[in-house]
Write a protein that holds these residues in place. Structure first.
Motif, short mmCIF file in Angstrom:
data_model
loop_
_atom_site.label_atom_id
_atom_site.label_comp_id
_atom_site.label_asym_id
_atom_site.label_seq_id
_atom_site.Cartn_x
_atom_site.Cartn_y
_atom_site.Cartn_z
N SER A 1 5.48 61.05 69.83
CA SER A 1 4.93 59.74 69.49
C SER A 1 5.24 58.77 70.63
CB SER A 1 5.52 59.17 68.20
OG SER A 1 4.96 57.89 67.93
N PRO A 2 4.33 57.84 70.94
CA PRO A 2 4.74 56.72 71.76
C PRO A 2 5.93 56.03 71.08
CG PRO A 2 2.35 56.73 71.52
CD PRO A 2 2.90 57.77 70.57
N PRO A 3 6.85 55.43 71.83
CA PRO A 3 8.04 54.84 71.21
C PRO A 3 7.68 53.90 70.06
CG PRO A 3 8.24 54.80 73.59
CD PRO A 3 6.84 55.24 73.28
N ARG A 4 8.11 54.24 68.88
CA ARG A 4 7.60 53.55 67.69
C ARG A 4 8.08 52.11 67.59
NH1 ARG A 4 7.10 57.01 62.46
NH2 ARG A 4 5.47 55.43 62.22
N TRP A 5 9.30 51.84 68.05
CA TRP A 5 9.79 50.46 67.96
C TRP A 5 9.15 49.56 69.01
CZ3 TRP A 5 11.37 49.50 63.51
CH2 TRP A 5 12.08 50.44 62.78
N TYR A 42 14.49 55.78 81.57
CA TYR A 42 13.32 55.82 82.43
C TYR A 42 13.75 55.95 83.90
CZ TYR A 42 10.51 54.14 78.47
OH TYR A 42 9.88 54.02 77.27
N ALA A 43 14.74 55.15 84.30
CA ALA A 43 15.20 55.17 85.69
C ALA A 43 15.87 56.49 86.05
CB ALA A 43 16.16 54.02 85.95
N LEU A 44 16.63 57.05 85.11
CA LEU A 44 17.32 58.31 85.38
C LEU A 44 16.32 59.44 85.61
CD1 LEU A 44 20.19 57.98 82.75
CD2 LEU A 44 20.45 57.96 85.24
N TRP A 45 15.32 59.55 84.73
CA TRP A 45 14.32 60.60 84.92
C TRP A 45 13.50 60.36 86.18
CZ3 TRP A 45 14.64 65.12 83.02
CH2 TRP A 45 15.18 65.33 81.76
N GLU A 46 13.26 59.10 86.50
CA GLU A 46 12.48 58.76 87.68
C GLU A 46 13.15 59.27 88.95
OE1 GLU A 46 9.96 54.86 87.99
OE2 GLU A 46 12.03 54.44 88.53
N ASP A 47 14.47 59.31 88.95
CA ASP A 47 15.21 59.65 90.16
C ASP A 47 15.49 61.15 90.31
OD1 ASP A 47 15.23 57.05 90.95
OD2 ASP A 47 17.26 56.61 90.28
N ARG A 65 10.51 44.13 74.78
CA ARG A 65 9.31 43.75 75.55
C ARG A 65 9.39 44.30 76.97
NH1 ARG A 65 10.36 38.43 73.03
NH2 ARG A 65 8.98 38.25 71.22
N HIS A 66 10.59 44.22 77.56
CA HIS A 66 10.77 44.76 78.92
C HIS A 66 10.54 46.26 78.92
CE1 HIS A 66 12.59 45.99 82.68
NE2 HIS A 66 13.44 46.74 82.00
N LEU A 67 11.12 46.96 77.96
CA LEU A 67 10.99 48.41 77.92
C LEU A 67 9.56 48.84 77.61
CD1 LEU A 67 14.30 49.40 76.08
CD2 LEU A 67 13.73 49.74 78.50
N ARG A 68 8.84 48.04 76.81
CA ARG A 68 7.43 48.37 76.56
C ARG A 68 6.64 48.28 77.86
NH1 ARG A 68 5.88 44.35 73.61
NH2 ARG A 68 6.50 45.18 71.56
N THR A 69 6.90 47.26 78.66
CA THR A 69 6.24 47.14 79.96
C THR A 69 6.57 48.32 80.85
OG1 THR A 69 6.33 44.72 79.80
CG2 THR A 69 5.97 45.66 81.98
N ARG A 70 7.83 48.73 80.83
CA ARG A 70 8.28 49.90 81.60
C ARG A 70 7.56 51.15 81.11
NH1 ARG A 70 10.03 52.51 85.49
NH2 ARG A 70 12.23 52.89 85.96
N ASP A 71 7.45 51.28 79.81
CA ASP A 71 6.80 52.45 79.22
C ASP A 71 5.33 52.52 79.64
OD1 ASP A 71 7.03 54.66 77.09
OD2 ASP A 71 5.30 53.52 76.41
N MET A 72 4.66 51.39 79.64
CA MET A 72 3.25 51.37 80.04
C MET A 72 3.10 51.69 81.53
SD MET A 72 1.28 50.69 77.44
CE MET A 72 -0.22 50.12 78.25
N ALA A 73 4.06 51.24 82.34
CA ALA A 73 3.95 51.41 83.79
C ALA A 73 4.04 52.87 84.20
CB ALA A 73 5.04 50.60 84.49
#
Length: 381
Positions: free
Chosen positions: A125-129, A84-89, A151-159
């Motif tokens: 698909s949204p990340p299945r795990w 997520y951070a790599l693509w963001e930059d 849980r952290h990555l799910r929050t990141r995904d939603m953000a």
């Protein structure tokens, strides 16, 4: 501006990473070809030893544009944790400042585009795990230990979700998940199936499984079913993540043959000459192989869930089963007794390359018109 056509737009495509040639890579390659895009941006260069079997499009690594480059290269090897951070930059002004950026995959959605760039995401698909399969590995040690990170990555995904202007979903199943987990509408754009490459051959009596030997593909249940059947099974695809015990069962069974990963020409030949396709993917979002099987005039014995469960009309273009070894056995035995009633080839027109070409181009044009109209309203406000 009023007469701007799709051909006038600068369209770029980004795909998260390539560590194996599969359905997502097939889709993004075909998308590039249809849209006359010659480069796909990705994290790292494709890692498979074999060249892209789906086309000649080139992949450009965006990592060298990030700094500090050695650290970013190391982060990319960790996988989703840093993606997520790599693509963001990534600064898209350095890559031509496109009018439209189509991202493929979930982590690529993190891109921050210029405000005049339309960001479309093709969602496999949204990340299945993070979502629909979150509870499936809760009893394993690794699954328990990974929960805080997930849980952290799910929050990141939603953000990052609001960064997508519009979603394209590969099936109604994914459209439903996008609405459920992100509350987002989408346009269903079925992946293209090269139905013209499929051909009908003689029935040589073997059942076929095409795809990686993965737990999620339901391969252990297929192997268990055929160990007790007086029918041949041919498996073709990458080695996957099944455990060693299942691999030994494959090696020891006289009626089961594993061909490994096969080239496209051999794949179509296997489909043409099989008795029927056995498909057991868990809640599959799409599944090209069942459609290719029907285009080859062959029935599909499909698990009754996900898109294959919607695609197969029981008794007409295939049979449905519950995914268990017993259920697969029952479907095979029923097929041997009853066969199917319809011509499977009549079910595939919706998934042709021409249909994909029309659908994706019209979606881009419609969404860009809406995007431009919004810009004009803001400028005149």
């Amino acid at each position: 501006m009023a007469d701007l056509s799709l051909e006038d737009l600068d369209i770029a495509i980004a795909h998260w990473h390539v560590n194996a040639w599969g359905g997502a890579e097939y889709l993004v390659t075909q998308m590039a070809d249809v849209l006359d895009v010659d480069t796909i941006y990705t994290l790292g260069t494709p890692s498979p030893d074999t060249p892209n079997p789906y086309g000649d499009v080139s992949f450009q690594d965006v990592l060298p544009s990030l700094s500090p480059w050695p650290l970013r290269r190391l982060q990319s090897r960790v996988g989703r944790v840093f993606e997520y951070a790599l693509w963001e930059d990534v600064d898209w002004r350095a890559f031509g400042d496109p009018d439209v950026l189509i991202t493929s995959g979930s982590t690529t959605r993190a891109v921050i585009t210029p405000d005049d760039t339309l960001h479309l995401n093709y969602c496999h698909s949204p990340p299945r795990w993070f979502y629909d399969l979150y509870h499936d590995r809760k009893d394993s040690f690794v699954g328990q230990m990974a929960r805080p990170l997930i849980r952290h990555l799910r929050t990141r995904d939603m953000a990052i979700d609001p960064r997508v202007d519009h979603y394209m979903a590969n099936s109604p199943i994914i459209a439903r998940r996008l609405q459920k987990y992100y509350e987002r509408d989408s346009t269903v754009v079925y992946p293209p199936v090269d139905t013209e490459a499929c051909h009908v051959g003689d029935d040589e009596g073997y059942y076929l499984h095409l795809g990686r030997l993965d737990e999620e593909k339901g391969v252990p249940e297929i192997i268990e079913a055929f160990r007790d059947l007086d029918q041949r099974l041919v498996l073709a695809g990458g080695e996957g993540d099944i455990d060693d015990a299942v691999r030994r069962q494959i090696e020891q069974a006289d009626n089961i043959e594993y061909r490994g990963f096969v080239p496209e020409s051999e794949k179509y030949d296997l489909l043409a000459r099989c008795r029927a396709l056995v498909f057991n993917g868990r809640n599959e979002d799409f599944g090209i192989v069942p459609i290719e099987a029907n285009a080859s005039g062959k029935a599909v014995l499909a698990r009754d869930e996900g898109f294959p469960g919607l695609f197969v009309t029981d008794g007409d273009n295939g049979l449905l089963h519950d995914g268990s070894a017993d259920g697969i056995q029952a479907a095979v035995n029923r097929f041997e007794r009853e066969g199917i009633d319809a011509d499977p080839r009549s079910y595939v027109e919706t998934f042709s390359r021409d249909a994909f070409d029309t659908r994706i181009k019209s979606t881009i044009a419609d969404e860009f018109d809406s995007f431009r109209e919004l810009t004009n309203i803001e400028n005149n406000g």
